[in-house]
Motif scaffolding. Structure first.
Motif, short mmCIF file in Angstrom:
data_model
loop_
_atom_site.label_atom_id
_atom_site.label_comp_id
_atom_site.label_asym_id
_atom_site.label_seq_id
_atom_site.Cartn_x
_atom_site.Cartn_y
_atom_site.Cartn_z
N LEU A 72 2.49 -2.80 -7.27
CA LEU A 72 1.89 -1.77 -6.42
C LEU A 72 1.35 -0.64 -7.28
N THR A 73 0.06 -0.40 -7.14
CA THR A 73 -0.59 0.68 -7.87
C THR A 73 -1.37 1.52 -6.87
N PRO A 74 -1.80 2.71 -7.25
CA PRO A 74 -2.64 3.49 -6.34
C PRO A 74 -3.89 2.72 -5.90
N GLU A 75 -4.44 1.92 -6.80
CA GLU A 75 -5.63 1.15 -6.47
C GLU A 75 -5.34 0.07 -5.42
N ALA A 80 -5.73 -1.80 0.18
CA ALA A 80 -5.09 -2.21 1.42
C ALA A 80 -5.54 -1.33 2.58
N LEU A 81 -5.64 -0.04 2.35
CA LEU A 81 -6.11 0.87 3.40
C LEU A 81 -7.54 0.57 3.78
N ASP A 82 -8.39 0.29 2.79
CA ASP A 82 -9.78 -0.08 3.07
C ASP A 82 -9.85 -1.34 3.91
N ALA A 83 -9.02 -2.34 3.59
CA ALA A 83 -9.01 -3.59 4.34
C ALA A 83 -8.57 -3.35 5.77
#
Length: 91
Positions: A72-75, A80-83
């Motif tokens: 898990l990274t900020p990217e 995931a939020l974009d998806a």
């Protein structure tokens, strides 16, 4: 992974392989919605599905987890939020 249904599916499959109808009942999801999320998890290589024939000749689809490790990274959080936002606009 970013969708709560997918996290719930992974948690349920951590207990062992499960028939789709049983998984749908356990999670309180419709089978079409469950299949959509299972398809995405399968394409990501996190779960695998297998068709089996019951003794009476019915085709049964079972799913199980594939061993995976997630970093898990900020990217990955942003992706995931974009998806999730894309899914929300598609619905």
């Amino acid at each position: 992974m970013g969708h709560s249904h997918r996290l719930r599916i992974i948690a349920a499959l951590a207990e062992g392989r499960v028939h789709v109808s049983e998984l749908a009942r356990k999670l309180g999801l419709s089978r079409p919605l469950l299949y959509m999320h299972l398809d995405r998890l399968e394409k990501a290589g996190l779960v695998r599905g297998q068709l089996e024939l019951s003794p009476d000749g019915k085709a049964l689809k079972y799913f199980e987890l594939v061993a995976f490790e997630l970093r898990l990274t900020p990217e990955t959080v942003a992706a995931a939020l974009d998806a999730d936002e894309e899914e929300a606009t598609d619905e």
